[in-house]
Motif scaffolding. Structure first.
Motif, PDB file in Angstrom:
ATOM      1  N   ILE A 147      -1.710  -1.569   9.259  1.00 39.38           N
ATOM      2  CA  ILE A 147      -2.743  -2.275   9.473  1.00 39.38           C
ATOM      3  C   ILE A 147      -4.134  -1.233  10.125  1.00 39.38           C
ATOM      4  CG2 ILE A 147      -3.794  -3.878  11.121  1.00 39.38           C
ATOM      5  CD1 ILE A 147      -2.538  -5.137   8.444  1.00 39.38           C
ATOM      6  N   ARG A 148      -3.627  -0.233  10.962  1.00 37.26           N
ATOM      7  CA  ARG A 148      -4.395   0.311  11.699  1.00 37.26           C
ATOM      8  C   ARG A 148      -4.942   1.561  10.717  1.00 37.26           C
ATOM      9  NH1 ARG A 148      -1.721   3.573  15.038  1.00 37.26           N
ATOM     10  NH2 ARG A 148      -3.598   4.068  16.284  1.00 37.26           N
ATOM     11  N   THR A 149      -4.584   1.728   9.645  1.00 39.95           N
ATOM     12  CA  THR A 149      -5.155   2.720   8.662  1.00 39.95           C
ATOM     13  C   THR A 149      -5.841   2.018   7.738  1.00 39.95           C
ATOM     14  OG1 THR A 149      -3.030   2.773   7.520  1.00 39.95           O
ATOM     15  CG2 THR A 149      -3.346   4.730   8.994  1.00 39.95           C
ATOM     16  N   LYS A 150      -6.069   0.894   7.789  1.00 44.07           N
ATOM     17  CA  LYS A 150      -6.908   0.309   6.557  1.00 44.07           C
ATOM     18  C   LYS A 150      -8.406   0.726   6.793  1.00 44.07           C
ATOM     19  CE  LYS A 150      -4.293  -2.432   3.996  1.00 44.07           C
ATOM     20  NZ  LYS A 150      -4.065  -2.421   2.636  1.00 44.07           N
ATOM     21  N   PRO A 151      -9.099   1.144   5.882  1.00 39.93           N
ATOM     22  CA  PRO A 151     -10.640   1.458   6.311  1.00 39.93           C
ATOM     23  C   PRO A 151     -11.436   0.508   6.772  1.00 39.93           C
ATOM     24  CG  PRO A 151      -9.923   1.947   3.724  1.00 39.93           C
ATOM     25  CD  PRO A 151      -8.758   1.202   4.293  1.00 39.93           C
ATOM     26  N   LEU A 188      -1.010   6.599  -0.212  1.00 39.65           N
ATOM     27  CA  LEU A 188      -1.630   7.599   0.282  1.00 39.65           C
ATOM     28  C   LEU A 188      -3.006   7.956   0.266  1.00 39.65           C
ATOM     29  CD1 LEU A 188       1.353  10.273  -1.024  1.00 39.65           C
ATOM     30  CD2 LEU A 188       0.673   9.691   1.398  1.00 39.65           C
ATOM     31  N   ALA A 189      -3.623   7.777  -1.161  1.00 40.43           N
ATOM     32  CA  ALA A 189      -5.009   7.872  -1.180  1.00 40.43           C
ATOM     33  C   ALA A 189      -5.625   6.976  -0.229  1.00 40.43           C
ATOM     34  CB  ALA A 189      -5.202   7.440  -2.780  1.00 40.43           C
ATOM     35  N   GLU A 190      -5.299   5.645  -0.037  1.00 38.82           N
ATOM     36  CA  GLU A 190      -6.200   4.839   0.925  1.00 38.82           C
ATOM     37  C   GLU A 190      -5.847   5.430   2.224  1.00 38.82           C
ATOM     38  OE1 GLU A 190      -4.277   0.952   1.929  1.00 38.82           O
ATOM     39  OE2 GLU A 190      -6.151   0.157   0.854  1.00 38.82           O
ATOM     40  N   THR A 191      -4.913   6.060   2.735  1.00 39.67           N
ATOM     41  CA  THR A 191      -4.770   6.601   3.810  1.00 39.67           C
ATOM     42  C   THR A 191      -5.619   7.864   4.263  1.00 39.67           C
ATOM     43  OG1 THR A 191      -2.271   5.772   4.004  1.00 39.67           O
ATOM     44  CG2 THR A 191      -3.266   7.486   5.521  1.00 39.67           C
ATOM     45  N   LEU A 192      -5.679   8.521   3.153  1.00 41.01           N
ATOM     46  CA  LEU A 192      -6.543   9.600   3.157  1.00 41.01           C
ATOM     47  C   LEU A 192      -8.106   9.457   3.361  1.00 41.01           C
ATOM     48  CD1 LEU A 192      -4.668  11.923   0.696  1.00 41.01           C
ATOM     49  CD2 LEU A 192      -4.829  12.447   3.112  1.00 41.01           C
ATOM     50  N   GLU A 193      -8.356   8.319   2.501  1.00 41.19           N
ATOM     51  CA  GLU A 193      -9.717   7.763   2.552  1.00 41.19           C
ATOM     52  C   GLU A 193      -9.829   7.250   4.002  1.00 41.19           C
ATOM     53  OE1 GLU A 193     -12.206   8.069   0.560  1.00 41.19           O
ATOM     54  OE2 GLU A 193     -11.326   8.575  -1.415  1.00 41.19           O
ATOM     55  N   THR A 194      -9.197   6.455   4.586  1.00 45.41           N
ATOM     56  CA  THR A 194      -9.424   6.206   5.950  1.00 45.41           C
ATOM     57  C   THR A 194      -9.698   7.465   6.937  1.00 45.41           C
ATOM     58  OG1 THR A 194      -7.962   4.331   5.517  1.00 45.41           O
ATOM     59  CG2 THR A 194      -8.209   4.963   7.780  1.00 45.41           C
ATOM     60  N   ALA A 195      -8.532   8.440   6.859  1.00 45.50           N
ATOM     61  CA  ALA A 195      -8.771   9.552   7.561  1.00 45.50           C
ATOM     62  C   ALA A 195     -10.272  10.142   7.697  1.00 45.50           C
ATOM     63  CB  ALA A 195      -7.561  10.851   7.305  1.00 45.50           C
ATOM     64  N   LYS A 196     -10.785   9.983   6.392  1.00 43.51           N
ATOM     65  CA  LYS A 196     -12.240  10.757   6.184  1.00 43.51           C
ATOM     66  C   LYS A 196     -13.304   9.920   7.176  1.00 43.51           C
ATOM     67  CE  LYS A 196     -13.334  11.418   2.000  1.00 43.51           C
ATOM     68  NZ  LYS A 196     -13.106  10.965   0.499  1.00 43.51           N
ATOM     69  N   LEU A 197     -13.038   8.743   7.543  1.00 44.86           N
ATOM     70  CA  LEU A 197     -13.917   8.251   8.297  1.00 44.86           C
ATOM     71  C   LEU A 197     -13.828   8.202   9.993  1.00 44.86           C
ATOM     72  CD1 LEU A 197     -13.520   4.758   6.437  1.00 44.86           C
ATOM     73  CD2 LEU A 197     -15.305   6.425   6.143  1.00 44.86           C
ATOM     74  N   ILE A 198     -12.708   8.787  10.440  1.00 46.05           N
ATOM     75  CA  ILE A 198     -12.374   8.861  11.865  1.00 46.05           C
ATOM     76  C   ILE A 198     -13.247  10.147  12.342  1.00 46.05           C
ATOM     77  CG2 ILE A 198     -10.676   9.195  13.492  1.00 46.05           C
ATOM     78  CD1 ILE A 198      -8.707   8.030  11.617  1.00 46.05           C
ATOM     79  N   HIS A 199     -13.885  10.229  13.181  1.00 45.20           N
ATOM     80  CA  HIS A 199     -14.860  11.388  13.730  1.00 45.20           C
ATOM     81  C   HIS A 199     -14.107  12.181  14.887  1.00 45.20           C
ATOM     82  CE1 HIS A 199     -17.941   9.793  11.242  1.00 45.20           C
ATOM     83  NE2 HIS A 199     -17.873   8.902  11.633  1.00 45.20           N
TER      84      HIS A 199
END
Length: 626
Positions: free
Chosen positions: A193-197, A260-271
């Motif tokens: 849940i916590r890695t959902k965009p 994985l792709a969804e998780t990576l997209e999420t990681a891009k949003l974290i400052h």
């Protein structure tokens, strides 16, 4: 079925692929990697394990604008396939072909050349800061394995990166163990849940809104963050990454491209710096590699259908391991240390027979040397078996933690000299030069198995201080009938009154012996001086060469600061007025090619040495040559 790889010229080309096409692409990539490694040799299991991860990276990011730094780099074959190098992929590890590791000179997609472990986080952080300082856009990702995470440099990078408030993504590719144990389905659910965009966007929006409330907003936002950390501590046993300033998410299935792709997209949003923990399986997709990823980690070649890796000839590593076991049976203080290279350095049998005296410290050569110094200070006799290229990382520890302590530690330096297809990151050509800068060092360099056994036993029984024995990769080469194994500092063969003297050590002695025979068949008497102990050089050995008109020094190591230059200095001190001709390695970053081919190009095989001698004498030149 038509090849998908033929359609891919950059990572952008797969962004429109559907799920079935992506699955087919992964299958094709595995097939190409297996077929190519079976023919060319190389790293197999590690590459098969990151196929889906590489595809997910290509979907989520846009190299070369975005930077992917692969730790060690032996798992970068899939990345090469997706970055326009498929047409050349059949040449990987071949002379003039693609390198077996990321290489800056090879492609704009390889931002950082790599071959040693634990460096990716520091390198990626440097790239990230360079982008920030120059106002460049682009994400930066470091991919590091759990093995490489045992190296101290990785934690230095994590510690530094965690202080910054900018996005840096570290992917922990965990293929052997779980670093952070998950407790039950709730922990897994929270990770998901916590890695959902939507979660990240909502969390950021909520925090911004709360902070705008006059008087109490910042306190409420801070309180929520504190509550979140407390709840996470209930579900996660380890928060080391978060304590270092990273947002930690995982573990995730490293073979699920969509997740994985969804998780990576999420990681891009974290400052802030992010660490994504994923689980993969080495060798995935090839049953033999799945069953034994250690055997199929690095190979010279194999039969795809049967998995047969071929008969293995006796090597210097094998001889060392057997000799060390024999010595350990007689000496209860003798210990063996490896930095995650048990099989490669021949220590498997030692581990089985002397388990309490065997230490695998992980990929941490610096620690290994200091640990050895501590063992020695405590009264034990440690032997650290390590590849020459990796020992470079522990130079300071050799000086401060062993030599300065005046304790006895033995280095068994494997893969000394040219190593072949692994290329410039793995050549063992620096150790002789830098070891002679360290005080009170004794170094032997055998050319044959029996010599290795004798000289190792001598160092164990009579060596003092920091000792080393260095030997090449692979098998014995040509051995002349007149050769005698010894622990004496040097040996002399041939005519004592010869005007020409060949001086060498280690593996090159085999080629020099062949050259000597050819020259003598042509009517030129030759003295062959073999240095058994290369540090310190024996004064009488120098005197043996002093009596000759022309001295040819042949060295499979760097010229600058090498044994040959030091030998020349000692000759000059004695007033030598003849010709000194040095053939050593001027450019130490030797590209990948078969070992014999590399030696041929360096002029250090029998034919090259003979040509060197004949041309030099034919022109009547003195002085140094290279």
């Amino acid at each position: 079925m038509a090849s998908l790889l033929e359609k891919i010229h950059s990572p952008e080309d797969i962004k429109g692929f559907g799920g079935e096409e992506l699955d087919a692409l992964c299958e094709e990539m595995r097939r190409v990697i297996i077929e190519t490694v079976s023919a060319n040799g190389g790293h197999l299991a590690s590459n098969l394990g990151v196929v889906e991860l590489t595809v997910a990276l290509a979907l989520a990011f846009s190299p070369p604008r975005d930077t992917i730094v692969w730790d060690v780099g032996h798992q970068s074959y899939p990345y090469k396939l997706l970055t326009g190098r498929y047409p050349q992929f059949s040449t990987i590890r071949l002379e003039g072909g693609l390198a077996g590791f990321p290489c800056r000179e090879e492609s704009e997609y390889d931002k950082f050349t790599s071959g040693h472990s634990s460096a990716s986080i520091s390198a990626a952080l440097g790239v990230s800061e360079a982008n920030f300082l120059q106002g460049k856009e682009g994400y930066v990702v470091a991919v590091i394995g759990d093995g490489a995470l045992t190296g101290g440099l990785a934690y230095e990078g994590l510690n530094n990166a965690g202080r910054l408030h900018r996005n840096l993504i570290v992917i922990l590719n965990d293929n052997t163990m779980s670093i952070s144990k998950n407790v039950g389905s709730m922990a897994r659910y929270l990770s998901y849940i916590r890695t959902k965009p939507g979660y990240i966007k909502t969390k950021n929006r909520l925090e911004r809104t709360l902070r705008k409330i006059p008087g109490v907003g910042p306190a409420v936002a801070s309180g929520l963050r504190s509550l979140k950390r407390s709840v996470k501590r209930i579900f996660y046993n380890s928060t080391i990454f978060e304590d270092m300033g990273f947002a930690y998410y995982g573990p995730f299935d490293g073979h699920n491209i969509k997740e994985l792709a969804e998780t990576l997209e999420t990681a891009k949003l974290i400052h802030k710096p992010v660490l994504l923990h994923i689980r993969t399986y080495k060798g995935k997709g090839y049953q033999y590699a799945e069953q034994d990823p250690t055997i199929y980690h690095g190979l010279s070649g194999f039969d795809v259908t049967t998995g047969d890796t071929g008969a293995k000839s006796q090597s210097f590593s094998d001889e060392f391991g057997q000799a060390l076991c024999s010595l350990a049976r007689e000496n209860p203080k003798l210990c063996a240390i490896t930095a995650a290279m048990q099989n490669g350095t021949g220590l498997t049998a030692f581990r089985e027979e002397f388990r309490s005296r065997f230490f695998d410290v992980g990929i941490s050569e610096e620690h290994a040397v200091t640990f050895a110094g501590g063992l020695a200070a405590g009264g034990m006799l440690p032997v650290f078996a390590v590849y020459s290229t990796f020992l470079q990382r522990a130079y300071d520890e050799l000086i401060h933690d062993v030599s300065m302590q005046n304790t006895k530690v033995i280095l068994a330096i494997d893969r000394a000299g040219v190593v072949g297809e692994d290329g410039k990151t793995h050549q063992g050509v620096f150790d002789a030069a830098y070891l002679q800068t360290i005080p009170n060092v004794t170094v032997y360099s055998p050319a044959y198995f029996k010599e290795l056994r004798l000289q190792l036993a001598y160092l164990v029984e009579q060596g003092r201080g920091l000792c080393a024995i260095r030997y090449p990769r692979g098998r014995e080469l040509y051995k002349p009938a007149y050769f005698k194994s010894t622990t004496a500092p040097y040996s002399v063969y041939g005519s004592e009154d010869a005007a020409v003297c060949l001086v060498t050590y280690g593996r090159v002695f085999s080629f020099a012996a062949e050259c000597k025979e050819h020259l003598e068949q042509g009517g030129l008497p030759v003295k062959l001086l073999k240095l058994n102990r290369i540090i310190p050089l024996d004064g009488q050995a120098v005197q043996e060469a002093f009596s000759c008109r022309d001295v040819f020094f042949l060295e499979e190591g760097v010229q600058r600061g090498g044994i040959g230059e030091h030998f020349s200095y000692l000759l000059e001190q004695r007033g030598f007025s003849g010709g000194f001709h040095l053939r050593a390695i001027q450019d130490p970053f030797i590209k990948h090619a078969p070992m014999f081919r590399s030696l041929e190009m360096l002029g250090l095989n029998a034919q090259g040495i003979e040509q060197f001698v004949r041309e030099t004498l034919g022109h009547g030149k003195g002085g140094a040559s290279a």
